[in-house]
Design an enzyme around this catalytic site. Structure first.
Site, PDB file in Angstrom:
ATOM      1  N   PRO A 227       0.960  -1.176   0.082  1.00 17.06           N
ATOM      2  CA  PRO A 227       0.073  -0.029   0.080  1.00 17.06           C
ATOM      3  C   PRO A 227       0.987   1.218   0.040  1.00 17.06           C
ATOM      4  CG  PRO A 227       0.100  -1.035   2.189  1.00 17.06           C
ATOM      5  CD  PRO A 227       0.778  -2.068   1.241  1.00 17.06           C
ATOM      6  N   ASP A 403       5.677   2.351   1.971  1.00 17.90           N
ATOM      7  CA  ASP A 403       4.975   1.066   2.254  1.00 17.90           C
ATOM      8  C   ASP A 403       4.065   1.644   3.444  1.00 17.90           C
ATOM      9  OD1 ASP A 403       3.787  -1.273   3.019  1.00 17.90           O
ATOM     10  OD2 ASP A 403       5.182  -2.458   1.944  1.00 17.90           O
ATOM     11  N   HIS A 404       2.854   1.630   3.591  1.00 21.66           N
ATOM     12  CA  HIS A 404       2.191   1.875   4.802  1.00 21.66           C
ATOM     13  C   HIS A 404       2.022   0.768   5.772  1.00 21.66           C
ATOM     14  CE1 HIS A 404      -0.204   4.606   6.897  1.00 21.66           C
ATOM     15  NE2 HIS A 404      -0.963   5.183   5.879  1.00 21.66           N
ATOM     16  N   ARG A 405       2.363  -0.171   5.310  1.00 19.18           N
ATOM     17  CA  ARG A 405       2.554  -1.585   6.560  1.00 19.18           C
ATOM     18  C   ARG A 405       3.721  -1.390   7.324  1.00 19.18           C
ATOM     19  NH1 ARG A 405       3.172  -6.501   2.278  1.00 19.18           N
ATOM     20  NH2 ARG A 405       4.787  -4.932   1.576  1.00 19.18           N
TER      21      ARG A 405
END
Length: 433
Positions: A227, A403-405
């Site tokens: 994401p 990366d939003h993780r």
């Protein structure tokens, strides 16, 4: 004895490669470590040396063909100097002795010469003197006895038209058969001047292979598995540009290519030290985030083969001068098409400099396995409010995709803010280091 040489895995788990150009012809004599063929993988151009000494008996894949790793590409006849049937004309250079195979190369066949040399055809090996015979005309070799030089599109055209390339009279450079040479063999086919109309046709097809194929697969994987979030900021980099000018005149950097990208890279390395989570990878199988305690700094480089991202290994451990030298060597090697698979592997974070194309900013896609990528726009003088007055100042727009993780909005924004702070005031690099 016939030895079949299969396309090896040149590293990084590649499954196929394209035959770019053969450096030998059927009938040529080769020594151990003589270059047989140049291949293009999804990452780089690679020369493959011969593991055998003998005579090239058969080339099993044409130039332009895509071959899977493990498939046979050439047969070398060892223990015999007899020619294996029709061969091409002898080359100008004499055959050289076999090389010592004690060294190591990319595919592990030993040390080779810096530049490949054509081996004399086995047909041209000197024979013992024979009694004088009345002169008699030698039989003319069949047209197919010599390998016809033609590019893959021309070979395809010949196949489609049912034309034997050996029947064509080559008019291209170095005796290469051209499109017009093939069309001349077909009754009623247009001459080459008329063929030029094709340049103005409504569409043309470009094969998806090599770097483009690998890039497409990687970007699709990245876009749909991680994401993405992108944050932006515009920075007054006037002090950084003054430092850049001073470094260009500094004796310590004499002979070293210095660019604003060097100082951007340094700012990113400082930000990584303060925010180590940005230098991570997501391990789905083990359900852990792997934080790297080293930085292999990737630099996106536009090359004739497409976009490559070689990386500077352990960039965080380098001095500014060492980093400048490494960046210069890396980009030069990549643009020359000589980046090795190792140069392109194991990157941890990347910079893409879209400013070289006059672009202010962008939303870059992550390299698979990396947590962030920094895009640098055009550095230019623009009106800027400085100390209460509008003045011309050097500014740049930066964008960071992450990366939003692994990073949330706060941590991702903090990374970009730290990069901007160092570029606005380079002295912060000393304070924060």
């Amino acid at each position: 004895m016939d030895q079949r040489f299969a396309l090896p895995d040149v590293g990084e788990g590649l499954t196929e490669a394209e035959i770019v150009s053969w450096k030998v012809r059927e009938g040529d004599l080769v020594a151990v470590n003589d270059v047989l063929v140049e291949i293009e993988t999804a990452k780089s151009l690679v020369e493959l040396p011969s593991p055998y000494a003998g005579t090239v008996a058969q080339l099993l894949a044409p130039e332009g063909a895509t071959v899977e790793v493990g498939a046979d590409i050439v047969v070398v006849r060892t223990g015999s100097t007899e020619a294996p049937g029709p061969v091409g004309p002898p080359a100008a250079e004499p055959a050289a002795a076999a090389q010592d195979a004690s060294g190591a190369t990319l595919v592990g066949y030993g040390t080779r010469e810096a530049a490949p040399r054509r081996r004399r055809s086995a047909q041209a090996t000197p024979q013992p003197a024979a009694p004088q015979q009345p002169a008699a005309p030698e039989p003319t070799a069949a047209p197919t006895a010599q390998r016809v030089l033609a590019k893959p599109p021309v070979r395809k055209l010949a196949r489609d038209l049912g034309v034997d390339l050996a029947d064509a009279t080559p008019t291209g450079p170095g005796g290469t058969v051209t499109r017009s040479d093939v069309l001349a063999l077909v009754p009623g086919a247009p001459e080459e001047p008329a063929r030029r109309v094709e340049r103005h046709e409504r569409e043309h097809h470009v094969p998806i292979r090599g770097v483009r194929k690998a890039t497409a697969a990687a970007m699709v994987e990245s876009a749909f598995s991680a994401p993405h979030v992108t944050v932006f900021t515009t920075v007054d980099v006037t002090r950084t540009m003054k430092l850049y000018q001073r470094l260009k005149q500094d004796r310590e950097f004499e002979g070293v290519r210095v660019s604003p990208l060097l100082l951007v890279a340094k700012a990113l390395l400082v930000a990584v030290r303060r925010n180590p989570d940005v230098n991570s990878t997501w391990d789905e199988a083990n359900q852990v985030i792997v934080v790297k305690n080293y930085v292999n700094l990737g630099i996106a480089v536009a090359t004739p083969r497409g976009l490559l991202v070689p990386n500077v290994k352990d960039a965080d451990a380098m001095t500014l001068k060492e980093l400048a030298v490494a960046l210069g060597e890396l980009t030069t090697t990549a643009r020359a098409g000589k980046a090795s698979p190792r140069d392109l592997a194991e990157g941890t974070i990347t910079i893409t400099n879209v400013g070289t194309f006059g672009i202010d900013t962008g939303t870059p896609i992550l390299n698979p396995g990396e947590a962030a990528i920094l895009a640098v726009g055009t550095i230019a003088e623009r009106p800027w409010v400085h100390r209460g007055k509008v003045k011309p100042r050097w500014t740049v727009t930066l964008s960071l995709s992450f990366d939003h993780r692994m990073l949330d909005g706060e941590s991702g924004s903090r990374v970009l803010a730290d990069i901007a702070a160092v570029l606005e005031d380079p002295a912060r690099a000393l304070v924060w280091s």
